[in-house]
Design a protein around this motif. Structure first.
Motif: not given
Ligand code: ADP
Length: 543
Positions: A213-214, A323, A342-347, A354
């Protein structure tokens, strides 16, 4: 020992067998010179088996190198599976190289068979007297197109006749997974091009990991337009990973201009595409004039091969609501090494924050170990500031070049030196600051040519920018910026300097800015800094 797992070899043929049996109806679409061609994973498999038998009948043996000079198409995909499937080695040759380089590469690889697209007939007939090992030439076309072409290339065989001459009763042989499957030469900006020989094992492991996925996030829900040429580091492994995931695959043939790319993206409902920055820039330029050509289902775009500028990422994301994922890798790495999803933290971040992180080339995928080292080989901290030479290790990274050209290329710990210079931050995000040979050494400190180029691209009139180091009596080297402007737009030196001042440290500012009508590129579409350094070798910077 009791209780261990089965030891089945990881073979390329297993990918096409799987795709044909589970995703058999999923389409494989190609743009050919005479129109759109539709196939499916099932048909690709059937024809790959027919082709495998034809190759064996022509005398191709395990280990033999079989060359292609071809754009992306269903036939090229069939060759990917047929050649490697019988234990021979698919050598995808980059037709954009100079004739002398092509001759060198084909002779060095000792290719026994060469399959070519019709548009390369004049090129191959010129090369033919110099190709000492190629016994037969095959045109990727039917008999009707091959007959007249024999005037240029006597004895030419027709691909379609070869395929039609065999049935599909064929069982893929099983052999050691460490057998060679394919061969790619790097463009060799220094010295002769060097071959990277991929094994079945490395190819499958790379495909498996890059589906994650990444990285490519491939699945049977995706429709992929493969813009990256299949001769450029195996098309980033997508001909394999798309089969593994059962994705619909679309090939653009030779038409990589903005209009043709948009038409395919829209017409085939592509959800994902990948290519070097130039291709995406071409697409945006086309959409500026033809907003009606906007692809409707494109959700993700992968950019790699050269640094993706912040302005490019920002425009694609805002204008196309997609994206952008920045990838980094190289031929020696099969090629993918990192991805910046983007990891979750970027949300919790603004889109501007970003973007600052998206211009980084991302984090290594599982399977790739990475470190940065200084001139003495000492490991540098992952603080996002220290920059050093990137070294990598892993099961899909080269341990030597084909025929051991260039000698030992890994250190005593098994790490391969990439020739790239980068920072790594505390979260593992790597950012390329330069190729080691392009970095500008000013008074014992390094200036990143890529950072300066990206800063210049923030000016709306700049189409492309290149920064090279020019010899300087006091500082050893100082930066010279060459800028090519967009057609019809203007910019002054002072305006550009103003933009740069906002983005980089004062001592990084170029000593001179020159506006040029064109910048030279390499065969893989990158800025040709070697050429620029030659052109400006005797250039005197203003004092
Ligand atoms: P060639 O040099 O023949 O074009 P490669 O495709 O193997 O062959 O080039 C790999 C190099 O391209 C890397 O070592 C790196 O310098 C550059 N590169 C690849 N991806 C990126 C990226 N996302 N950002 C910056 N540079 C990149």
């Amino acid at each position: 020992m009791f209780g261990l797992m089965q030891d089945r070899p990881l073979l390329v043929s297993s990918l096409i067998e799987y795709a044909a049996s589970i995703h058999g109806d999923t389409e494989v679409v190609s743009r050919l010179a005479d129109g759109i061609h539709r196939s499916s994973w099932r048909t690709i498999h059937t024809r790959a088996k027919q082709l495998a038998k034809a190759l064996l009948a022509l005398g191709v043996k395990p280990g033999d190198r079989v060359a292609t000079l071809a754009w992306n198409s269903h036939r090229h995909l069939e060759l990917y599976y047929a050649v490697s499937g019988i234990g021979a080695v698919l050598h995808t040759v980059n037709p954009r190289l100079f004739p002398e380089q092509l001759t060198y590469i084909i002779n060095h690889a000792e290719d026994s068979l060469l399959l070519l697209d019709a548009m390369f007939l004049p090129l191959v007939s010129k090369l033919r007297p110099h190709l000492s090992t190629v016994k037969q030439f095959v045109l990727l076309a039917d008999e009707a197109a091959t007959t007249p072409a024999r005037e240029q290339l006597p004895g030419l065989l027709s691909y379609e006749t070869l395929v039609a001459g065999q049935d599909a009763e064929f069982v893929w042989p099983v052999f050691d997974e460490n057998t060679a499957a394919s061969l790619c030469y790097t463009s060799g900006t220094t010295g002769n091009p060097k071959g990277v020989l991929y094994s079945h094992r490395s190819t499958l492991l790379h495909a498996l990991a890059s589906c994650m996925k990444d990285i490519l996030a491939l699945s049977s829900r995706e429709c992929v337009l493969l813009i990256v040429p299949m001769f450029h580091a195996n098309g980033w492994g997508v001909p394999y990973s798309a089969a593994m995931a059962g994705a619909k695959l679309v090939f653009p043939g030779a038409a990589l201009d903005g209009a043709s790319v948009c038409e395919l993206l829209r017409g085939e409902g592509c959800t994902l595409s990948m290519g070097v920055p130039t291709v995406w820039l071409g697409m945006l330029a086309h959409l500026e004039k033809h907003p009606e050509a906007r692809p409707t289902q494109l959700r993700r775009g992968l950019i790699g091969g050269s640094a993706a500028a912040r302005s490019l990422i920002a425009r694609l994301e805002s204008e196309l609501s997609m994206e952008v994922i920045h990838l980094w890798g190289m031929t020696e790495m099969s090629p993918v090494g990192t991805g910046a999803l983007r990891p979750r933290r970027w949300e919790a971040m603004t889109s501007d924050q970003q973007l600052d992180l998206k211009v980084k080339q991302g984090r290594v995928m599982w399977g790739v170990e990475m470190k940065i080292v200084d001139d003495n080989g000492r490991e540098l901290p992952h603080d996002g500031k220290a920059f050093g030479l990137v070294k990598v290790r892993g099961p899909w990274i080269a341990k030597s070049y084909f025929k051991a050209e260039g000698g030992t290329i890994i250190d005593e710990d098994g790490f391969f030196s990439t020739g790239d210079v980068a920072t790594i931050d505390s979260e593992g995000f790597m950012q390329i600051t330069d190729r080691a040979k392009d970095v500008i050494k000013s008074g014992g400190e390094w200036i990143s040519s890529i950072d300066l180029e990206n800063a210049a691209l923030a000016h709306p009139a700049v189409q492309e920018a290149a920064v090279i180091g020019i010899a300087h009596p006091t500082w050893q080297e100082r930066p010279l910026l060459l800028a090519q402007l967009k057609p019809g737009l203007t910019a002054t030196r002072d305006e550009l300097m103003e933009v740069l001042t906002q983005k980089v440290a004062k001592w990084w500012l170029p000593d001179e800015i020159l506006f040029v009508s064109e910048l030279p590129h390499t065969a893989t579409g990158k800025l040709n800094k070697l050429k620029l350094r030659e052109l400006y070798r005797d250039h005197k910077l203003p004092t």
